[in-house]
Design a protein around this motif. Structure first.
Motif, mmCIF file in Angstrom:
data_model
loop_
_atom_site.group_PDB
_atom_site.id
_atom_site.type_symbol
_atom_site.label_atom_id
_atom_site.label_comp_id
_atom_site.label_asym_id
_atom_site.label_seq_id
_atom_site.Cartn_x
_atom_site.Cartn_y
_atom_site.Cartn_z
ATOM 1 N N ARG A 1 -1.193 1.598 14.444
ATOM 2 C CA ARG A 1 -0.034 1.515 15.332
ATOM 3 C C ARG A 1 0.312 2.879 15.921
ATOM 4 O O ARG A 1 0.659 2.990 17.104
ATOM 5 C CB ARG A 1 1.172 0.951 14.581
ATOM 6 C CG ARG A 1 1.103 -0.534 14.307
ATOM 7 C CD ARG A 1 2.454 -1.072 13.884
ATOM 8 N NE ARG A 1 2.945 -0.434 12.662
ATOM 9 C CZ ARG A 1 2.704 -0.899 11.441
ATOM 10 N NH1 ARG A 1 1.973 -1.994 11.279
ATOM 11 N NH2 ARG A 1 3.197 -0.292 10.377
ATOM 12 N N TRP B 1 -11.401 -4.043 12.963
ATOM 13 C CA TRP B 1 -10.548 -3.752 14.116
ATOM 14 C C TRP B 1 -11.306 -3.963 15.412
ATOM 15 O O TRP B 1 -12.530 -4.058 15.434
ATOM 16 C CB TRP B 1 -10.010 -2.323 13.995
ATOM 17 C CG TRP B 1 -8.664 -2.128 14.619
ATOM 18 C CD1 TRP B 1 -7.648 -3.029 14.669
ATOM 19 C CD2 TRP B 1 -8.189 -0.945 15.271
ATOM 20 N NE1 TRP B 1 -6.555 -2.476 15.295
ATOM 21 C CE2 TRP B 1 -6.867 -1.208 15.680
ATOM 22 C CE3 TRP B 1 -8.738 0.307 15.538
ATOM 23 C CZ2 TRP B 1 -6.090 -0.267 16.360
ATOM 24 C CZ3 TRP B 1 -7.971 1.244 16.201
ATOM 25 C CH2 TRP B 1 -6.663 0.962 16.607
ATOM 26 N N ARG C 1 -3.140 -3.679 4.013
ATOM 27 C CA ARG C 1 -1.955 -4.318 4.593
ATOM 28 C C ARG C 1 -0.954 -3.335 5.166
ATOM 29 O O ARG C 1 -0.169 -3.695 6.046
ATOM 30 C CB ARG C 1 -1.272 -5.169 3.521
ATOM 31 C CG ARG C 1 -2.080 -6.373 3.095
ATOM 32 C CD ARG C 1 -1.502 -7.034 1.856
ATOM 33 N NE ARG C 1 -2.249 -8.249 1.506
ATOM 34 C CZ ARG C 1 -2.175 -8.869 0.339
ATOM 35 N NH1 ARG C 1 -1.358 -8.389 -0.601
ATOM 36 N NH2 ARG C 1 -2.881 -9.953 0.108
ATOM 37 N N PRO D 1 -2.936 -0.228 8.924
ATOM 38 C CA PRO D 1 -2.192 -0.687 10.105
ATOM 39 C C PRO D 1 -1.178 0.331 10.617
ATOM 40 O O PRO D 1 -0.935 0.406 11.830
ATOM 41 C CB PRO D 1 -1.490 -1.966 9.609
ATOM 42 C CG PRO D 1 -2.338 -2.444 8.488
ATOM 43 C CD PRO D 1 -2.853 -1.203 7.822
ATOM 44 N N GLU D 2 -0.598 1.120 9.710
ATOM 45 C CA GLU D 2 0.334 2.165 10.145
ATOM 46 C C GLU D 2 -0.388 3.190 11.021
ATOM 47 O O GLU D 2 0.141 3.633 12.051
ATOM 48 C CB GLU D 2 0.953 2.845 8.923
ATOM 49 C CG GLU D 2 1.946 1.975 8.160
ATOM 50 C CD GLU D 2 2.148 2.426 6.725
ATOM 51 O OE1 GLU D 2 2.765 1.661 5.955
ATOM 52 O OE2 GLU D 2 1.687 3.529 6.356
ATOM 53 N N TYR E 1 -10.106 -2.458 6.810
ATOM 54 C CA TYR E 1 -9.262 -2.782 7.961
ATOM 55 C C TYR E 1 -9.928 -2.342 9.262
ATOM 56 O O TYR E 1 -10.017 -3.132 10.214
ATOM 57 C CB TYR E 1 -7.900 -2.099 7.810
ATOM 58 C CG TYR E 1 -6.968 -2.357 8.975
ATOM 59 C CD1 TYR E 1 -6.139 -3.471 8.993
ATOM 60 C CD2 TYR E 1 -6.925 -1.487 10.066
ATOM 61 C CE1 TYR E 1 -5.286 -3.716 10.063
ATOM 62 C CE2 TYR E 1 -6.085 -1.724 11.135
ATOM 63 C CZ TYR E 1 -5.260 -2.835 11.128
ATOM 64 O OH TYR E 1 -4.442 -3.069 12.196
#
Length: 340
Positions: free
Chosen positions: A165, A193, A157, A161-162, A189
């Motif tokens: 980005r 993607w 979570r 994702p960090e 994750y």
């Protein structure tokens, strides 16, 4: 200007160091040590505690207990102090003195297991103590970082994702493997993607996580003496094992350039540089995760007498290459394995 009222409300998540000037390969190192717990384990701790609060496992009378070699113990100490829980950390002699003192300063109790189990080492002995404690008193609540899905969900979570980005064109991500919470969160994750990303697990020589033979490991943070229950190898593209001597040389080489990182970071960077040496890095975007900083390791990996007693004089040669010979094989499903 951030203004906070609880310690877990602040966590610097977007600081990266490009290691090309030091090692010759561009590797963006995600620095996770800038929060009040000093490590990436703050994410794990808050996810596990708040999940247990939501499902009613934790009550105001509960005493949190956890087995930890250091960083999660500090993170849970921070959260417990903030939320008003009592916390007992069960650790072993490899836990740094500074880490134990931090936990106690935050009001936690620390129990050090002195003897290893014949099967399972210090970790097996720690887990046996925790189980016995929970059986003896219902107030003790074991969050169990080794089996708790909130461990990997914290990084699914947040951490992965960090990275996505910050580097939408990332090609390869290097993640250290301990409980494998960070590894499994990131690889799950990126498996989902929109573009392929290779996730390489970095482990310590002597760890049995990926089926290697057990051996002496003196640097906490990575590696396991039992197979991690959270690990699902079908998500992992490749595994690299790093000798502790290379971990130490890499940490000290980084320190000589002003970057004081913990032992797990030295392992991850050493393994990543070995991988990058063997691949075409032209137009390749590579990211690695640095779990913590190095202040808690001043009496171990940055202490000359400790190093010489355990590893000999050669380990202090920071001019030596940070990685040794790399031999690759094939793992089930086409995943590679290597040793540096």
């Amino acid at each position: 200007m951030p203004v906070i009222t609880v310690p877990h409300a602040f966590n610097e998540e977007d600081l990266y160091v490009d290691l090309r000037p030091i090692f010759g390969h561009s590797l963006f190192l995600k620095c996770e040590g800038f929060n009040f717990a000093g490590s990436i384990k703050l994410k794990t701790a808050i996810e596990m505690v708040e999940s247990a609060e939501r499902d009613g496992t934790l009550t105001p009378e509960s005493i949190i207990v956890e087995s930890s070699s250091g960083n999660l113990g500090v993170a849970l100490s921070v959260i417990a102090a903030s939320k008003g829980y009592r916390f007992l950390c069960v650790t072993d002699p490899r836990c740094n003195l500074a880490t134990r003192l931090i936990m106690e300063a935050l009001g936690s109790q620390v129990h050090v297991i002195a003897a290893q189990k014949a099967q399972g080492g210090f970790l097996g002995a720690r887990l046996a103590y925790v189980n016995a404690l929970c059986d003896s008193d219902s107030r003790y609540v074991w969050l169990s970082q080794y089996t708790n899905p909130s461990n990997w969900k914290a990084h699914y979570r947040r951490t992965a994702p960090e990275i996505a980005r910050a580097f939408p064109g990332v090609d390869v991500v290097f993640v250290g493997a301990g409980t494998t919470g960070t590894l499994m969160g990131c690889t799950r994750y990126f498996h989902e993607w929109h573009r392929p990303v290779r996730v390489v697990a970095i482990d310590s020589v002597g760890s049995v996580s990926f089926g290697g033979p057990p051996g002496r490991r003196m640097i906490p943070g990575l590696g396991m003496s039992v197979r991690p229950p959270l690990l699902d190898e079908t998500y992992v593209d490749e595994v690299i094992h790093v000798e502790e001597a290379n971990t130490i040389r890499t940490c000290r080489r980084l320190a000589r350039r002003g970057f004081l990182f913990g032992g797990s970071t030295g392992t991850v960077v050493s393994g990543a540089m070995g991988w990058l040496d063997q691949h075409d890095t032209h137009d390749l975007t590579a990211v690695a995760i640095a779990a913590d900083l190095g202040e808690r390791y001043l009496d171990t990996i940055y202490q000359t007498n400790w190093l010489q007693a355990l590893y000999g004089e050669d380990v202090l040669d920071t001019t030596a290459p940070p990685t040794g010979s790399r031999t690759a094989g094939t793992r089930p499903g086409g995943r590679g394995t290597a040793t540096t």
